[in-house]
Motif scaffolding. Structure first.
Motif, PDB file in Angstrom:
ATOM      1  N   ARG A   1      18.011  52.367  17.675  1.00  0.00           N
ATOM      2  CA  ARG A   1      19.046  51.507  17.115  1.00  0.00           C
ATOM      3  C   ARG A   1      19.416  51.976  15.720  1.00  0.00           C
ATOM      4  O   ARG A   1      18.532  52.215  14.895  1.00  0.00           O
TER       5      ARG A   1
ATOM      6  N   TYR B   1      12.387  51.293  18.688  1.00  0.00           N
ATOM      7  CA  TYR B   1      11.644  50.048  18.935  1.00  0.00           C
ATOM      8  C   TYR B   1      10.936  50.165  20.275  1.00  0.00           C
ATOM      9  O   TYR B   1      11.482  50.719  21.230  1.00  0.00           O
TER      10      TYR B   1
ATOM     11  N   GLU C   1       8.760  48.279  23.622  1.00  0.00           N
ATOM     12  CA  GLU C   1       9.141  47.218  24.568  1.00  0.00           C
ATOM     13  C   GLU C   1       8.894  45.818  24.022  1.00  0.00           C
ATOM     14  O   GLU C   1       9.445  44.844  24.528  1.00  0.00           O
ATOM     15  N   ARG C   2       8.083  45.700  22.967  1.00  0.00           N
ATOM     16  CA  ARG C   2       7.855  44.393  22.339  1.00  0.00           C
ATOM     17  C   ARG C   2       8.720  44.204  21.090  1.00  0.00           C
ATOM     18  O   ARG C   2       8.485  43.298  20.301  1.00  0.00           O
ATOM     19  N   ASP C   3       9.718  45.089  20.938  1.00  0.00           N
ATOM     20  CA  ASP C   3      10.683  45.039  19.840  1.00  0.00           C
ATOM     21  C   ASP C   3      10.045  45.291  18.465  1.00  0.00           C
ATOM     22  O   ASP C   3      10.495  44.763  17.459  1.00  0.00           O
ATOM     23  N   ARG C   4       8.992  46.114  18.460  1.00  0.00           N
ATOM     24  CA  ARG C   4       8.364  46.498  17.195  1.00  0.00           C
ATOM     25  C   ARG C   4       8.925  47.858  16.768  1.00  0.00           C
ATOM     26  O   ARG C   4       9.037  48.765  17.600  1.00  0.00           O
TER      27      ARG C   4
END
Length: 177
Positions: free
Chosen positions: A7, A56, A58-61
């Motif tokens: 992103r 990021y 899969e846990r948006d970290r």
């Protein structure tokens, strides 16, 4: 296999700041100093004169970062058309999944699309995995530039950003090859 999404973010986004703090600690650990002293302003990475990406999990970290900024000929030995790679970093737990290579490819593509003609970067001898990544990605040693151009541990690399080839398609009527 873990899925990672890339992103674009601002260099001063909280997740970017967090990863930048982590990479600075790693630089300090490896080089025994306070980290990279290169002054970076968030505006340097604003499109179309730059881009900053985070990966990021899969846990948006946020687990990896990298950016490029436009450079032109100046007193620090950059050349017109340069895109400088900055803050390439993958947290320890996410290494070995090709994230740095994915970010590098995306940054090269974006810099090329922005009209930059050469990607340049500075790394150091205490980052052998970075030197290996860049060498295996088509980067070759070049004349030193930037803040650390007089440091014996500094290594600078460059890669031409050739324009993307024009798509092959039907020739207009009357065209000859």
């Amino acid at each position: 296999m873990t899925m990672h999404t890339l992103r674009p973010v601002a260099f001063d986004h909280p997740d970017a700041v967090k990863l930048n703090d982590e990479v600075q600690l790693e630089y300090a650990e490896r080089y025994g100093d306070d980290g990279d002293a290169t002054w970076l302003d968030p505006g340097m990475f604003a499109p179309p004169r730059g881009l900053y990406l985070l990966a990021y999990d899969e846990r948006d970290r946020p687990v990896a970062s990298g950016g490029w900024r436009s450079q032109d000929a100046n007193e620090e030995a950059y050349a017109d058309g340069d895109a400088e790679l900055k803050r390439m970093f993958v947290i320890r737990e996410a290494r070995g999944h090709g994230l740095a290579r994915r970010i590098l490819a995306a940054l090269e593509e974006d810099a090329r699309a922005a009209g930059r003609t050469r990607m340049v970067l500075e790394t150091g001898t205490k980052q052998p995995e970075a030197m290996n990544l860049y060498a295996s990605s088509g980067y070759t040693p070049c004349a030193k530039f930037g803040l650390y151009r007089f440091d014996e541990l500094s290594r600078c690399y460059a890669k031409p950003l050739h324009p993307a080839p024009a798509p092959a398609g039907p020739q207009p009527a009357g065209a000859t090859a």
